[in-house]
Motif scaffolding. Structure first.
Motif, PDB file in Angstrom:
ATOM      1  N   ARG A   1       0.759  -1.227   0.016  1.00  0.00           N
ATOM      2  CA  ARG A   1       0.076   0.052   0.072  1.00  0.00           C
ATOM      3  C   ARG A   1       0.801   1.262   0.036  1.00  0.00           C
ATOM      4  NH1 ARG A   1      -2.499   1.452   3.974  1.00  0.00           N
ATOM      5  NH2 ARG A   1      -1.626  -0.190   5.596  1.00  0.00           N
ATOM      6  N   PHE A   2       2.117   1.282   0.276  1.00  0.00           N
ATOM      7  CA  PHE A   2       3.156   2.259   0.586  1.00  0.00           C
ATOM      8  C   PHE A   2       3.866   2.411  -0.787  1.00  0.00           C
ATOM      9  CE2 PHE A   2       2.866   3.611   4.976  1.00  0.00           C
ATOM     10  CZ  PHE A   2       2.103   2.849   5.494  1.00  0.00           C
ATOM     11  N   PHE A   3       4.057   3.548  -1.234  1.00  0.00           N
ATOM     12  CA  PHE A   3       4.847   3.673  -2.772  1.00  0.00           C
ATOM     13  C   PHE A   3       5.498   5.065  -2.628  1.00  0.00           C
ATOM     14  CE2 PHE A   3       6.366   2.313  -6.321  1.00  0.00           C
ATOM     15  CZ  PHE A   3       6.400   3.184  -7.315  1.00  0.00           C
ATOM     16  N   ALA A   4       6.634   5.213  -2.971  1.00  0.00           N
ATOM     17  CA  ALA A   4       7.209   6.696  -3.037  1.00  0.00           C
ATOM     18  C   ALA A   4       7.843   6.901  -4.459  1.00  0.00           C
ATOM     19  CB  ALA A   4       8.316   6.583  -1.908  1.00  0.00           C
ATOM     20  N   VAL A   5       8.028   8.215  -4.882  1.00  0.00           N
ATOM     21  CA  VAL A   5       8.789   8.462  -6.167  1.00  0.00           C
ATOM     22  C   VAL A   5       9.380   9.703  -5.775  1.00  0.00           C
ATOM     23  CG1 VAL A   5       6.743   7.207  -7.445  1.00  0.00           C
ATOM     24  CG2 VAL A   5       6.699   9.697  -6.754  1.00  0.00           C
ATOM     25  N   ARG A   6      10.276   9.693  -6.953  1.00  0.00           N
ATOM     26  CA  ARG A   6      11.200  10.943  -6.871  1.00  0.00           C
ATOM     27  C   ARG A   6      11.736  11.276  -8.190  1.00  0.00           C
ATOM     28  NH1 ARG A   6      17.176  11.789  -4.020  1.00  0.00           N
ATOM     29  NH2 ARG A   6      16.623  14.200  -3.691  1.00  0.00           N
ATOM     30  N   PRO A   7      10.622  11.464  -9.059  1.00  0.00           N
ATOM     31  CA  PRO A   7      10.799  11.562 -10.581  1.00  0.00           C
ATOM     32  C   PRO A   7      11.856  12.233 -11.365  1.00  0.00           C
ATOM     33  CG  PRO A   7       8.909  12.694  -9.995  1.00  0.00           C
ATOM     34  CD  PRO A   7       9.411  12.058  -8.772  1.00  0.00           C
ATOM     35  N   GLU A   8      12.462  13.593 -10.671  1.00  0.00           N
ATOM     36  CA  GLU A   8      13.240  14.343 -11.209  1.00  0.00           C
ATOM     37  C   GLU A   8      14.515  14.449 -10.380  1.00  0.00           C
ATOM     38  OE1 GLU A   8      11.377  17.894 -11.905  1.00  0.00           O
ATOM     39  OE2 GLU A   8      10.144  17.100 -13.591  1.00  0.00           O
ATOM     40  N   GLY A   9      14.501  13.659  -9.134  1.00  0.00           N
ATOM     41  CA  GLY A   9      15.798  13.672  -8.249  1.00  0.00           C
ATOM     42  C   GLY A   9      15.794  14.687  -7.317  1.00  0.00           C
ATOM     43  N   SER A  10      14.390  15.495  -7.149  1.00  0.00           N
ATOM     44  CA  SER A  10      14.585  16.540  -5.965  1.00  0.00           C
ATOM     45  C   SER A  10      13.393  16.085  -5.139  1.00  0.00           C
ATOM     46  CB  SER A  10      14.599  17.721  -6.403  1.00  0.00           C
ATOM     47  OG  SER A  10      13.533  18.095  -7.426  1.00  0.00           O
ATOM     48  N   VAL A  11      12.087  16.713  -5.456  1.00  0.00           N
ATOM     49  CA  VAL A  11      10.993  16.393  -4.595  1.00  0.00           C
ATOM     50  C   VAL A  11      10.623  15.011  -4.655  1.00  0.00           C
ATOM     51  CG1 VAL A  11       8.454  16.958  -4.554  1.00  0.00           C
ATOM     52  CG2 VAL A  11      10.141  18.895  -4.887  1.00  0.00           C
ATOM     53  N   SER A  12      10.035  14.446  -3.508  1.00  0.00           N
ATOM     54  CA  SER A  12       9.797  13.138  -3.294  1.00  0.00           C
ATOM     55  C   SER A  12       8.224  13.271  -3.076  1.00  0.00           C
ATOM     56  CB  SER A  12      10.628  12.204  -2.600  1.00  0.00           C
ATOM     57  OG  SER A  12      10.141  10.862  -2.400  1.00  0.00           O
ATOM     58  N   THR A  13       7.749  12.199  -3.187  1.00  0.00           N
ATOM     59  CA  THR A  13       6.130  12.147  -2.952  1.00  0.00           C
ATOM     60  C   THR A  13       6.012  10.620  -2.284  1.00  0.00           C
ATOM     61  OG1 THR A  13       5.323  13.481  -4.366  1.00  0.00           O
ATOM     62  CG2 THR A  13       3.779  12.282  -3.285  1.00  0.00           C
ATOM     63  N   LEU A  14       5.456  10.408  -1.039  1.00  0.00           N
ATOM     64  CA  LEU A  14       5.045   9.120  -0.392  1.00  0.00           C
ATOM     65  C   LEU A  14       3.647   8.873  -0.508  1.00  0.00           C
ATOM     66  CD1 LEU A  14       6.158   6.808   1.229  1.00  0.00           C
ATOM     67  CD2 LEU A  14       5.507   8.015   3.389  1.00  0.00           C
ATOM     68  N   LYS A  15       3.113   7.951  -1.051  1.00  0.00           N
ATOM     69  CA  LYS A  15       1.783   7.747  -1.639  1.00  0.00           C
ATOM     70  C   LYS A  15       1.543   6.407  -0.464  1.00  0.00           C
ATOM     71  CE  LYS A  15       2.836   9.412  -6.170  1.00  0.00           C
ATOM     72  NZ  LYS A  15       2.364   9.188  -7.479  1.00  0.00           N
ATOM     73  N   ILE A  16       0.351   6.700  -0.040  1.00  0.00           N
ATOM     74  CA  ILE A  16      -0.278   5.442   0.713  1.00  0.00           C
ATOM     75  C   ILE A  16      -1.697   5.326   0.242  1.00  0.00           C
ATOM     76  CG2 ILE A  16      -0.795   4.491   3.199  1.00  0.00           C
ATOM     77  CD1 ILE A  16       0.934   6.885   4.334  1.00  0.00           C
ATOM     78  N   GLN A  17      -1.880   3.964  -0.122  1.00  0.00           N
ATOM     79  CA  GLN A  17      -3.251   3.634  -0.582  1.00  0.00           C
ATOM     80  C   GLN A  17      -4.005   2.857   0.455  1.00  0.00           C
ATOM     81  OE1 GLN A  17      -1.992   0.865  -3.627  1.00  0.00           O
ATOM     82  NE2 GLN A  17      -2.290   2.616  -5.214  1.00  0.00           N
ATOM     83  N   ARG A  18      -5.324   2.999   0.490  1.00  0.00           N
ATOM     84  CA  ARG A  18      -6.273   2.422   1.485  1.00  0.00           C
ATOM     85  C   ARG A  18      -5.853   2.382   2.777  1.00  0.00           C
ATOM     86  NH1 ARG A  18      -4.572  -0.916  -2.745  1.00  0.00           N
ATOM     87  NH2 ARG A  18      -3.713  -2.311  -1.122  1.00  0.00           N
ATOM     88  N   THR A  19      -5.736   3.668   3.005  1.00  0.00           N
ATOM     89  CA  THR A  19      -5.158   4.045   4.323  1.00  0.00           C
ATOM     90  C   THR A  19      -5.852   3.121   5.586  1.00  0.00           C
ATOM     91  OG1 THR A  19      -6.624   6.012   4.611  1.00  0.00           O
ATOM     92  CG2 THR A  19      -4.217   6.166   3.969  1.00  0.00           C
ATOM     93  N   GLU A  20      -5.273   2.817   6.697  1.00  0.00           N
ATOM     94  CA  GLU A  20      -5.752   2.192   7.974  1.00  0.00           C
ATOM     95  C   GLU A  20      -5.355   3.058   9.026  1.00  0.00           C
ATOM     96  OE1 GLU A  20      -3.905  -1.713   7.847  1.00  0.00           O
ATOM     97  OE2 GLU A  20      -4.780  -2.189   5.753  1.00  0.00           O
ATOM     98  N   ARG A  21      -6.080   2.652  10.121  1.00  0.00           N
ATOM     99  CA  ARG A  21      -5.905   3.550  11.488  1.00  0.00           C
ATOM    100  C   ARG A  21      -4.482   3.276  11.835  1.00  0.00           C
ATOM    101  NH1 ARG A  21     -11.447   1.723  11.869  1.00  0.00           N
ATOM    102  NH2 ARG A  21     -12.705   3.812  11.724  1.00  0.00           N
ATOM    103  N   GLY A  22      -3.827   2.225  11.422  1.00  0.00           N
ATOM    104  CA  GLY A  22      -2.619   1.840  12.041  1.00  0.00           C
ATOM    105  C   GLY A  22      -1.393   2.443  11.284  1.00  0.00           C
TER     106      GLY A  22
END
Lengths: 114, 115
Positions: free
Chosen positions: A64-85
């Motif tokens: 469910r967790f994924f991260a990207v950094r397409p241009e080598g500077s800014v990064s985005t952490l992505k969480i799908q179907r979030t859970e309370r934990g």
């Protein structure tokens, strides 16, 4: 920028929703780290980028967790179907290459899943 | 795999008293060692680091730490604590893995300072 910047500072989302957390590292830093810090615990490693590529993603808890950094500077952490934990403070850090010295941390994004 | 142990969850001291926060690590070679401080609502700030050389390192805010290889320890000290030192303190170790250094953190020690 002068330091590591993370947005938003706070995020409240409903269980099952998708969220994105952004990290803007120190200018020129090619190494970028994501950590998760739960209440009363130390930062727990999630993923490390060297440039655009994820050099080590062994800390991501599940797919469910994924991260990207397409241009080598800014990064985005992505969480799908979030859970309370998933509720925690998500920290981003960057460091320079050409010899590791230290990791500089942002102030974090506090994620609350309700 | 590297690991870091901070055996004290809370430490309470009086203002002006000396302080020692304990840190032990598990690692095969000499790692890079760090102490960070985190105040409420703030990010992690580096206090000091050890890479090689002199085993007694000086940091900011009057803190120092000593690397003892025989004990696998890197304890943080301050001779006289100020009320503003109340915060969470984290020890971290970084080992080289595939050309990268990834810091591993202990669970932290919460410092409480009494007036």
């Amino acid at each position: 920028g002068a330091g590591v910047s993370q947005t938003p500072s706070n995020k409240v989302t409903e269980k099952g929703k998708y969220v994105e957390l952004r990290c803007d590292p120190i200018s020129g830093h090619t190494a970028l780290y994501w950590y998760r810090q739960s209440l009363g615990q130390g930062p727990e490693f999630l993923i490390y980028f060297q440039g655009t590529g994820a050099a080590d993603d062994s800390g991501l808890p599940n797919d469910r967790f994924f991260a990207v950094r397409p241009e080598g500077s800014v990064s985005t952490l992505k969480i799908q179907r979030t859970e309370r934990g998933d509720s925690a403070v998500y920290l981003c850090a960057s460091s320079s290459t050409g010899g590791f010295t230290e990791a500089f941390f942002g102030q974090g994004t506090r994620l609350t899943v309700v | 795999a590297q690991s870091v142990t901070q055996p004290d969850i809370h430490i309470t001291v009086s203002e002006g008293a000396s302080l020692e926060l304990r840190c032990n690590y598990s690692y095969g070679a000499t790692p890079y060692l760090f102490w960070y401080v985190q105040s409420p609502g703030q990010g992690l700030q580096l206090l000091l680091k050890y890479f090689s050389g002199d085993t007694l390192v000086q940091g900011i805010k009057g803190f120092e730490a000593e690397f003892k290889r025989s004990q696998s320890s890197f304890n943080l000290r301050k001779p006289s604590v100020h009320w503003s030192d109340a915060a969470e303190y984290f020890c971290a170790v970084a080992e080289r893995s595939g050309g990268s250094y990834i810091p591993t953190f202990g669970r932290g020690t919460s410092l409480i300072v009494h007036p």
